[in-house]
Enzyme design. Structure first.
Site: not given
Length: 350
Positions: A10, A99, A16, A12-14, A191, A123
């Site tokens: 997954g 979530c 981690d 997320s765009g971050g 979230c 992450g």
């Protein structure tokens, strides 16, 4: 010859989740990056396109396939609607827990299985070892509190690659690998929704009526924006008109939904030692504890764990009896139970 396992990460765009994908790739897994698209109410600023673009950049940098999992319906029903419903009932929801349950380890896990994945990864700063869920190594970032609803069936298909490292180590690793999100700031707030002003958010679903703030003697000393948007222990969002009390911190220690009042005091609400508190909707990740077992409990994220004894264990309920006084939790909050570093499960404060 062993078959290469496929892991959907997954993204997320971050940073981690990017390092999670990087590590799994180095371990020899066939990694697929997946952006989880969720519901956003029309009245909130939504930056999911930017987050998805960052996730795509990470996937391109790692040269891995990229997919999008549409989890809008699951998020709106199981997180958004639940969030509103709990506040309207005078309870305090935990949308991050829901979530994880309904989206990241629900809709996303189902999506991954349907598309041929053997495992999923995120992450999260937590660890899975020997079918057990453990705290993350970084005490400041540990996210096991939000994962208490996970089951053995889910854990068997979950990898948490960054849980054995600190955030500082993760950022350094991302920088060395040239990850485009290496220096990106951490996301904050609810979230996926980011920073949300609760009264403003709830005003789109229910009419908020101003009411009285009371002291512990029942005297009117101020005003508030609507009792339903306050939670026990809250220290802001209300006005105290008594000049003598304006300079001191005050905590919400009670609220009356019918009278639309909140009560405040100069001390947090306290649950005395040996006073039990009921949990509903319990989930035990591995074994169900025995009557009288002592463990550590957390009613809030990053709260210092307190010792407690568990009793009255039933199918989906139990009673938690702290052996020391703790800040009283609000109905609806998650209570998560630990055996030192092992997350045993938890329940919802009834």
């Amino acid at each position: 010859m062993t078959t290469q396992k496929t892991v959907f990460v997954g993204l997320s765009g971050g940073v981690d989740s990017a390092v999670a994908a990087l590590r799994l790739q180095k371990e020899g897994y066939a990694v697929v990056g997946v952006f989880i698209k969720v519901w956003h109410p029309d009245f909130l600023v939504c930056n999911w396109e930017e987050e998805r673009l960052d996730a795509m950049r990470v996937a391109a940098h790692l040269d891995i396939p990229f997919l999008t999992c549409d989890a809008e319906e699951a998020y709106q029903t199981e997180v958004g609607d639940y969030f509103v419903r709990e506040y309207m009932a005078g309870r305090t929801p935990n949308p991050d827990v829901m979530c994880n349950k309904a989206v990241k380890f629900g809709a996303f896990l189902s999506f991954a299985k349907e598309h041929g994945a053997d495992m999923i990864a995120t992450g999260h700063y937590a660890q899975v070892k020997d079918s057990r869920l453990l705290r993350g190594v970084d005490a400041d970032k540990d996210q096991s509190y939000f994962l208490w609803t996970l089951t053995q069936e889910q854990l068997a298909h979950v990898l948490l690659p960054v849980g054995d490292s600190t955030k500082k180590e993760i950022r350094a690793e991302a920088a060395r690998a040239g990850i485009p999100t290496a220096a990106k700031k951490d996301s904050q707030g609810i979230c996926f929704l980011g920073h949300v002003d609760i009264p403003e958010f709830m005003s789109h679903f229910v009419e908020l009526k101003q009411g009285n703030v009371l002291n512990e003697k029942g005297e009117v000393i101020g005003t508030h924006n609507g009792a339903l948007v306050y939670t026990l222990g809250q220290r802001h969002g209300f006005t105290v008109s008594n000049a003598d009390t304006e300079t001191r911190a005050h905590y919400v220690v009670g609220k009356d939904m019918e009278e639309n009042t909140i009560t405040i005091a100069e001390h947090p609400p306290v649950l005395p030692a040996q006073q039990g508190i009921s949990l509903i909707e319990t989930n035990w990740i591995a074994e169900v504890p025995k009557e009288g077992d002592e463990m550590f409990v957390q009613f809030r994220y990053r709260q210092t764990p307190a010792r407690a004894v568990v009793s009255n264990i039933a199918n989906d309920t139990c009673t938690i009896v702290p052996t020391e006084s703790v800040e009283r939790p609000a109905a609806g909050q998650s209570c998560v139970l630990y055996d030192r570093e092992v997350c045993l499960g938890g329940g919802v404060v009834g």
